[in-house]
Design a protein around this motif. Structure first.
Motif, PDB file in Angstrom:
ATOM      1  N   GLY A  62      11.837   7.032  -2.977  1.00 15.65           N
ATOM      2  CA  GLY A  62      12.415   6.790  -4.293  1.00 15.65           C
ATOM      3  C   GLY A  62      11.514   7.304  -5.393  1.00 15.65           C
ATOM      4  O   GLY A  62      10.857   8.328  -5.246  1.00 15.65           O
ATOM      5  N   VAL A  63      11.467   6.562  -6.502  1.00 17.59           N
ATOM      6  CA  VAL A  63      10.766   7.045  -7.690  1.00 17.59           C
ATOM      7  C   VAL A  63       9.276   6.718  -7.643  1.00 17.59           C
ATOM      8  O   VAL A  63       8.843   5.755  -7.006  1.00 17.59           O
ATOM      9  N   LEU A  64       8.482   7.558  -8.304  1.00 18.55           N
ATOM     10  CA  LEU A  64       7.069   7.322  -8.545  1.00 18.55           C
ATOM     11  C   LEU A  64       6.900   7.150 -10.049  1.00 18.55           C
ATOM     12  O   LEU A  64       7.416   7.949 -10.825  1.00 18.55           O
ATOM     13  N   LEU A  65       6.201   6.085 -10.455  1.00 18.37           N
ATOM     14  CA  LEU A  65       6.026   5.792 -11.868  1.00 18.37           C
ATOM     15  C   LEU A  65       4.556   5.590 -12.183  1.00 18.37           C
ATOM     16  O   LEU A  65       3.765   5.224 -11.306  1.00 18.37           O
ATOM     17  N   GLY A 110       4.847   3.297  -6.436  1.00 12.19           N
ATOM     18  CA  GLY A 110       5.940   3.954  -5.736  1.00 12.19           C
ATOM     19  C   GLY A 110       6.962   2.937  -5.272  1.00 12.19           C
ATOM     20  O   GLY A 110       6.628   1.799  -4.952  1.00 12.19           O
ATOM     21  N   GLU A 111       8.208   3.355  -5.201  1.00 12.37           N
ATOM     22  CA  GLU A 111       9.288   2.465  -4.788  1.00 12.37           C
ATOM     23  C   GLU A 111       9.299   2.321  -3.273  1.00 12.37           C
ATOM     24  O   GLU A 111       9.072   3.286  -2.538  1.00 12.37           O
ATOM     25  N   THR A 112       9.556   1.102  -2.802  1.00 13.16           N
ATOM     26  CA  THR A 112       9.629   0.807  -1.371  1.00 13.16           C
ATOM     27  C   THR A 112      10.840  -0.088  -1.125  1.00 13.16           C
ATOM     28  O   THR A 112      11.607  -0.369  -2.030  1.00 13.16           O
ATOM     29  N   ARG A 113      10.940  -0.557   0.098  1.00 13.09           N
ATOM     30  CA  ARG A 113      11.972  -1.553   0.393  1.00 13.09           C
ATOM     31  C   ARG A 113      11.592  -2.853  -0.323  1.00 13.09           C
ATOM     32  O   ARG A 113      10.426  -3.044  -0.698  1.00 13.09           O
ATOM     33  N   PRO A 114      12.532  -3.781  -0.532  1.00 16.65           N
ATOM     34  CA  PRO A 114      12.178  -5.037  -1.192  1.00 16.65           C
ATOM     35  C   PRO A 114      11.172  -5.851  -0.367  1.00 16.65           C
ATOM     36  O   PRO A 114      11.396  -6.116   0.807  1.00 16.65           O
ATOM     37  N   THR A 134      11.609 -10.077  -6.414  1.00 17.81           N
ATOM     38  CA  THR A 134      11.453  -9.173  -7.553  1.00 17.81           C
ATOM     39  C   THR A 134      10.491  -8.026  -7.294  1.00 17.81           C
ATOM     40  O   THR A 134      10.293  -7.191  -8.175  1.00 17.81           O
ATOM     41  N   VAL A 135       9.879  -7.957  -6.112  1.00 20.07           N
ATOM     42  CA  VAL A 135       8.862  -6.938  -5.835  1.00 20.07           C
ATOM     43  C   VAL A 135       9.482  -5.818  -4.994  1.00 20.07           C
ATOM     44  O   VAL A 135       9.827  -6.017  -3.840  1.00 20.07           O
ATOM     45  N   LYS A 136       9.625  -4.651  -5.629  1.00 26.20           N
ATOM     46  CA  LYS A 136      10.187  -3.493  -4.945  1.00 26.20           C
ATOM     47  C   LYS A 136       9.314  -2.256  -5.109  1.00 26.20           C
ATOM     48  O   LYS A 136       9.739  -1.141  -4.783  1.00 26.20           O
ATOM     49  N   PHE A 137       8.106  -2.434  -5.625  1.00 26.16           N
ATOM     50  CA  PHE A 137       7.174  -1.332  -5.822  1.00 26.16           C
ATOM     51  C   PHE A 137       5.827  -1.704  -5.216  1.00 26.16           C
ATOM     52  O   PHE A 137       5.509  -2.881  -5.043  1.00 26.16           O
ATOM     53  N   VAL A 138       5.017  -0.683  -4.919  1.00 28.23           N
ATOM     54  CA  VAL A 138       3.679  -0.888  -4.382  1.00 28.23           C
ATOM     55  C   VAL A 138       2.715   0.015  -5.158  1.00 28.23           C
ATOM     56  O   VAL A 138       3.069   1.139  -5.537  1.00 28.23           O
ATOM     57  N   PRO A 183      -6.444   8.777  -1.404  1.00 23.73           N
ATOM     58  CA  PRO A 183      -6.442   7.561  -0.570  1.00 23.73           C
ATOM     59  C   PRO A 183      -7.652   6.687  -0.864  1.00 23.73           C
ATOM     60  O   PRO A 183      -8.704   7.181  -1.270  1.00 23.73           O
ATOM     61  N   PRO A 184      -7.527   5.366  -0.680  1.00 17.88           N
ATOM     62  CA  PRO A 184      -8.659   4.462  -0.950  1.00 17.88           C
ATOM     63  C   PRO A 184      -9.764   4.644   0.080  1.00 17.88           C
ATOM     64  O   PRO A 184      -9.518   5.073   1.206  1.00 17.88           O
ATOM     65  N   GLU A 185     -10.997   4.314  -0.345  1.00 17.85           N
ATOM     66  CA  GLU A 185     -12.137   4.438   0.559  1.00 17.85           C
ATOM     67  C   GLU A 185     -12.240   3.268   1.525  1.00 17.85           C
ATOM     68  O   GLU A 185     -12.693   3.424   2.647  1.00 17.85           O
ATOM     69  N   ARG A 186     -11.804   2.078   1.068  1.00 12.65           N
ATOM     70  CA  ARG A 186     -11.841   0.898   1.936  1.00 12.65           C
ATOM     71  C   ARG A 186     -10.653   0.890   2.876  1.00 12.65           C
ATOM     72  O   ARG A 186      -9.577   1.363   2.535  1.00 12.65           O
ATOM     73  N   ALA A 187     -10.846   0.333   4.056  1.00 10.34           N
ATOM     74  CA  ALA A 187      -9.745   0.185   5.015  1.00 10.34           C
ATOM     75  C   ALA A 187      -9.249  -1.256   4.977  1.00 10.34           C
ATOM     76  O   ALA A 187      -9.976  -2.171   4.584  1.00 10.34           O
ATOM     77  N   CYS A 188      -7.985  -1.446   5.375  1.00 10.09           N
ATOM     78  CA  CYS A 188      -7.430  -2.795   5.439  1.00 10.09           C
ATOM     79  C   CYS A 188      -6.485  -2.892   6.634  1.00 10.09           C
ATOM     80  O   CYS A 188      -6.080  -1.882   7.200  1.00 10.09           O
ATOM     81  N   ASN A 189      -6.155  -4.105   7.020  1.00  6.92           N
ATOM     82  CA  ASN A 189      -5.256  -4.350   8.146  1.00  6.92           C
ATOM     83  C   ASN A 189      -3.905  -4.869   7.693  1.00  6.92           C
ATOM     84  O   ASN A 189      -3.176  -5.458   8.469  1.00  6.92           O
ATOM     85  N   ASP A 190      -3.575  -4.643   6.427  1.00  5.41           N
ATOM     86  CA  ASP A 190      -2.333  -5.159   5.868  1.00  5.41           C
ATOM     87  C   ASP A 190      -1.146  -4.307   6.336  1.00  5.41           C
ATOM     88  O   ASP A 190      -1.156  -3.089   6.149  1.00  5.41           O
ATOM     89  N   PRO A 191      -0.109  -4.909   6.941  1.00  6.19           N
ATOM     90  CA  PRO A 191       1.045  -4.112   7.364  1.00  6.19           C
ATOM     91  C   PRO A 191       1.866  -3.571   6.193  1.00  6.19           C
ATOM     92  O   PRO A 191       2.602  -2.607   6.357  1.00  6.19           O
ATOM     93  N   ASN A 192       1.717  -4.170   4.993  1.00  9.95           N
ATOM     94  CA  ASN A 192       2.445  -3.709   3.820  1.00  9.95           C
ATOM     95  C   ASN A 192       1.637  -2.732   2.972  1.00  9.95           C
ATOM     96  O   ASN A 192       1.968  -2.503   1.813  1.00  9.95           O
ATOM     97  N   CYS A 193       0.594  -2.131   3.539  1.00  7.38           N
ATOM     98  CA  CYS A 193      -0.191  -1.121   2.832  1.00  7.38           C
ATOM     99  C   CYS A 193       0.416   0.255   3.124  1.00  7.38           C
ATOM    100  O   CYS A 193       0.637   0.593   4.283  1.00  7.38           O
ATOM    101  N   PRO A 194       0.697   1.055   2.090  1.00  6.38           N
ATOM    102  CA  PRO A 194       1.264   2.377   2.362  1.00  6.38           C
ATOM    103  C   PRO A 194       0.265   3.337   3.000  1.00  6.38           C
ATOM    104  O   PRO A 194       0.668   4.308   3.640  1.00  6.38           O
TER     105      PRO A 194
END
Length: 112
Positions: A37-40, A95-99, A103-107, A17-28
């Protein structure tokens, strides 16, 4: 003083896990985005847009007619949370997520 944001355990081997924290709702790690789904693994080709990177995923494909393998690659658009620091040329795990966009379906989950 607000309490530090808790980091979720994604249970992905080799990814810390990252050392910095964030308030982004789209952060896993700190938000509500689920990884399924798949991990690449890939290399960051371009990181010019805000919170979006282009990842080159190299893989080997078997050609049945010639009974040989060939190298192929895909360019994948991936969302980059603000708590993860990457630059062009870094090797990352996505990693794969919801759209998240057209064109962005990975994080991006972290550096390797």
């Amino acid at each position: 003083m607000p309490a530090p944001k808790l980091v979720k355990n994604l249970k992905i081997p080799g990814v810390k896990p990252p050392e910095r924290a964030c308030n982004d709702p789209n952060c896993p790690w700190h938000g509500h985005l689920r990884v399924r789904g798949v991990l690449l693994e890939g290399v960051v080709e371009k990181y010019r847009a805000k919170k979006m990177a282009v990842i080159r995923h190299d893989y080997i494909f078997y050609v049945k007619k010639y009974k040989r393998y060939e190298r192929r690659s895909n360019l994948i658009h991936a969302y980059v949370p603000p708590c993860i620091d990457i630059k062009e040329g870094d090797k990352v795990v996505i990693g794969e997520t919801r759209p998240l966009a057209k064109t962005v379906k990975f994080v991006v989950l972290g550096k390797v």
